[in-house]
Design an enzyme around this catalytic site. Structure first.
Site, PDB file in Angstrom:
ATOM      1  N   CYS A   1      -5.605 -33.764 -10.277  1.00 33.80           N
ATOM      2  CA  CYS A   1      -7.045 -33.593 -10.089  1.00 33.80           C
ATOM      3  C   CYS A   1      -7.823 -33.994 -11.336  1.00 33.80           C
ATOM      4  CB  CYS A   1      -7.355 -32.138  -9.767  1.00 33.80           C
ATOM      5  SG  CYS A   1      -6.439 -31.462  -8.389  1.00 33.80           S
TER       6      CYS A   1
ATOM      7  N   ARG B   1      -5.836 -41.317 -11.456  1.00 29.71           N
ATOM      8  CA  ARG B   1      -5.012 -40.113 -11.582  1.00 29.71           C
ATOM      9  C   ARG B   1      -4.351 -39.733 -10.264  1.00 29.71           C
ATOM     10  NH1 ARG B   1      -6.462 -36.678 -16.236  1.00 29.71           N
ATOM     11  NH2 ARG B   1      -5.798 -34.851 -15.059  1.00 29.71           N
TER      12      ARG B   1
ATOM     13  N   TRP C   1      -6.291 -33.468  -5.895  1.00 32.56           N
ATOM     14  CA  TRP C   1      -4.933 -33.726  -5.418  1.00 32.56           C
ATOM     15  C   TRP C   1      -4.442 -32.405  -4.853  1.00 32.56           C
ATOM     16  CZ3 TRP C   1       0.089 -32.043  -6.377  1.00 32.56           C
ATOM     17  CH2 TRP C   1       1.118 -32.909  -5.977  1.00 32.56           C
TER      18      TRP C   1
ATOM     19  N   GLY D   1      -5.548 -27.001 -11.957  1.00 32.20           N
ATOM     20  CA  GLY D   1      -4.567 -25.979 -12.265  1.00 32.20           C
ATOM     21  C   GLY D   1      -4.245 -25.139 -11.049  1.00 32.20           C
TER      22      GLY D   1
ATOM     23  N   GLU E   1      15.318 -45.691 -12.603  1.00 31.18           N
ATOM     24  CA  GLU E   1      13.919 -46.095 -12.737  1.00 31.18           C
ATOM     25  C   GLU E   1      13.547 -47.140 -11.692  1.00 31.18           C
ATOM     26  OE1 GLU E   1       9.981 -46.564 -14.151  1.00 31.18           O
ATOM     27  OE2 GLU E   1      11.437 -44.928 -14.145  1.00 31.18           O
TER      28      GLU E   1
ATOM     29  N   LYS F   1      10.628 -46.693  -8.877  1.00 34.26           N
ATOM     30  CA  LYS F   1       9.496 -47.608  -8.692  1.00 34.26           C
ATOM     31  C   LYS F   1       9.370 -48.032  -7.236  1.00 34.26           C
ATOM     32  CE  LYS F   1       7.584 -47.657 -12.509  1.00 34.26           C
ATOM     33  NZ  LYS F   1       7.927 -46.224 -12.481  1.00 34.26           N
TER      34      LYS F   1
END
Length: 602
Positions: free
Chosen positions: A2, A29, A77, A102, A467, A471
């Protein structure tokens, strides 16, 4: 996660365009709804929308009279409650609107208490209890500042809160505990300078040159020209101001269709800058008998690679920990440990908690690798190394990962002048790999037709396999898993058939023959085998497998160097494979669903 932005405008100024601009800079974000609240003529106007910020902007275009000198905005979010308009921030009670990052851990008990007191809830969120608690304190006669103090005294959990009140047309009240919140200070050098607050300095950088960070349980009152900080007892305190070192307004895609592709192509430059700005003093390892690395996600994979490097070249025992699990197993940390935390944003809550645990339970030395200067992880660490990747907008990290690996290599090779010198060649090798983009696009045609994929690697290629799989999952939504190639016969081999692509990382190094055996085993069970190798390895691999042949580097560097730097080089084609696969499937590669750039909650 968020994002919060709040702006106090000049007298009679409408801050709506500025709040929306701040939200635009927070889009990277990750979020699923957005909203704003403005104070005008002793009333609060709130507008919210689910989905992209463009939906909120479209909704606002159909409305008139949305003005205010003070405004807050939020990109949510979802945690508590589905992504619906009722659950979108800001959340309101009668005379107050709140945005919050939070988790309020005791929200159920507080909700029960407030409902018994007559307050009616319209959302499923934990955040709404903050709005009603503030309203309750206002109703008891407390002014907004004291109402905020009383509110945070009874809340458990983490929060960054920005609140506006119908009685305050020129102020925002903010508070913070364990969740990043910065106040931006107006400066004459900025064309649109304003007092502002945000969860991300990038959202504020167009409006201020300096920021101050709230500390735990701080409260601040932000007005048109200044901000006053208070501790939890409402004693005035001073908070250090930091220069804003990057301009969040400057991130542009240029000639590229997506930020992710631009950032993949930026990697040679990022690696060069990172090497240039990180000259390692080997004394950092004096009296260090153990290294402990804590990180999350992609940064965790970088740490896994570093374990191979540190133990091989520094001869120091090294363990790598998922930061979110670190403190829950009550690890024993000896004083001669070097704790290295890795966080692209420098705001990852679990990584911060790991540092705090280590500092509370030992006298160990703490170092961090971050891409954002003056971030929370930066401020919490004894020693800081900066990845010079610049702003990374794409949610799936690419150039920051390469820069993290580069710093870790600089650390690992700091006692070996030859190896350190050879790092200078890495950007050139990466530039050559990037020329293979069209070939990788052809391989993506195969991967895009599957529902599952397997990635395999040995030694320091194992974390790169993890990784690569991450992705692909992140941006194409194809289920992919990375495994140590030696574990192939212990379960993953059961998944291989003609419909499951298997991507094997097979550099011609000391483990080549063992990995080549895995290639044969996979080939015997499926016909979509993709091997990433080099010129020397290609000659020794079966003709039946599809090969992506990376440029040969043996003519330039010694085998031991090639083996050491291979993780940096081999990560790039896997990024491109994921990117091209996602493009073929039509997903949003820069803002994949459900994901956030910075994870600021547990």
């Amino acid at each position: 996660m968020c994002g919060i932005v709040g702006i106090v405008g000049n007298t009679n100024e409408n801050v709506l365009p500025l709040v929306l601009g701040g939200l635009e800079r927070l889009e990277y974000r990750g979020y699923d709804s957005a909203g704003i609240a403005l104070v005008h003529q002793n009333s609060i106007v709130r507008v919210r929308a689910i989905g992209k910020l463009s939906n909120l902007q479209e909704k606002l275009r159909g409305m008139v009279g949305i003005i205010g000198q003070v405004g807050i905005g939020h990109t949510r979010w979802a945690t508590h409650g589905k992504p619906t308009e009722n659950n979108a921030h800001p959340l309101m009670s009668k005379d107050v609107a709140v945005v919050h990052n939070g988790i309020i851990e005791n929200h159920k008990g507080l909700r029960f208490f407030l409902e018994n007191d007559g307050y009616v809830f319209s959302s499923e969120t934990d955040t709404e209890v903050i709005a009603h608690l503030l309203q309750r304190e206002l109703s008891r006669g407390f002014p907004p500042l004291e109402a905020m103090r009383n509110c945070i005294e009874i809340m458990d959990g983490t929060f960054a809160i920005a609140a506006v009140f119908s009685s305050l047309e020129d102020k925002i009240i903010v508070a913070r505990r364990k969740s990043s919140l910065a106040v931006g200070f107006a400066s004459d050098s900025k064309k649109n300078s304003h007092m502002c607050v945000g969860s991300d300095v990038g959202a504020l950088s167009c409006m201020c040159d300096e920021v101050a960070y709230l500390e735990d349980d701080d409260i601040a009152e932000i007005s048109e020209k200044d901000a006053v900080f208070f501790d939890k007892n409402l004693n005035k305190v001073e908070r250090k101001k930091y220069k804003v070192l990057s301009d969040g307004c400057s991130a542009e895609k240029g000639v590229y269709p997506h930020f992710m592709l631009k950032e993949i192509m930026d990697q040679p430059s990022a690696i060069r800058k990172t090497i240039l700005h990180n000259k390692i003093d080997a004394s950092i390892f004096d009296n260090v008998s153990r290294i402990s690395i804590v990180a999350c996600g992609t940064s965790y994979h970088a740490g896994m690679v570093a374990r191979y490097w540190f133990e091989r070249f520094l001869k120091i025992p090294t363990n790598v920990e998922i930061a979110s699990e670190f403190r829950y197993r009550s690890p024993i940390i000896e004083d001669n440990t070097l704790l290295i935390s890795i966080s692209q944003s420098g705001e990852t809550l679990d990584t911060l908690a790991a540092i705090e645990y280590a500092e509370s339970n030992s006298n160990c030395k703490t170092a961090s690798i971050v891409n954002v200067k003056n971030s929370a992880v930066d401020r919490a660490s004894d020693i800081v190394f900066y990845s010079e990747a610049g702003i990374e907008v794409g949610v799936a990290s690419t150039k920051c990962f390469s820069a993290q690996l580069t710093i870790l290599a600089c650390l690992a090779f700091c006692k070996n002048e030859f190896l350190s010198g050879q790092l200078q060649n890495v950007p050139t090798f990466c530039e050559e790999v990037l020329t293979l983009s069209d070939e990788i696009k052809q391989l993506a045609e195969i991967v895009s037709q599957s529902s599952n994929a397997i990635y395999l690697g040995r030694g320091s290629m194992f974390p790169i396999a993890l990784e690569g799989a991450l992705k692909l999952k992140e941006i194409s939504y194809i289920h992919a898993e990375g495994f140590a190639a030696g574990e192939m016969k212990h379960g993953p081999i059961a998944l291989i058939d003609d419909h499951v692509p298997v991507v094997l990382l097979c550099p011609h190094n000391e483990l080549f023959e063992k990995t080549a055996s895995n290639v044969q085993e996979a080939l015997a069970r499926g016909n979509n085998i993709i091997v990433v190798t080099d010129v020397d390895g290609e000659k020794l691999l079966p003709k039946e497998v599809r090969k992506l042949v990376l440029p040969s580097v043996h003519s330039v560097i010694a085998p031991i160097v090639y083996s050491a730097i291979a993780p940096i080089i081999y990560s790039i084609p896997l990024q491109l494979l994921a990117y091209h696969t996602a493009i073929l499937l039509g997903t949003d590669v820069d803002r994949p669903r459900n994901l956030a750039k910075s994870v600021t909650v547990e």
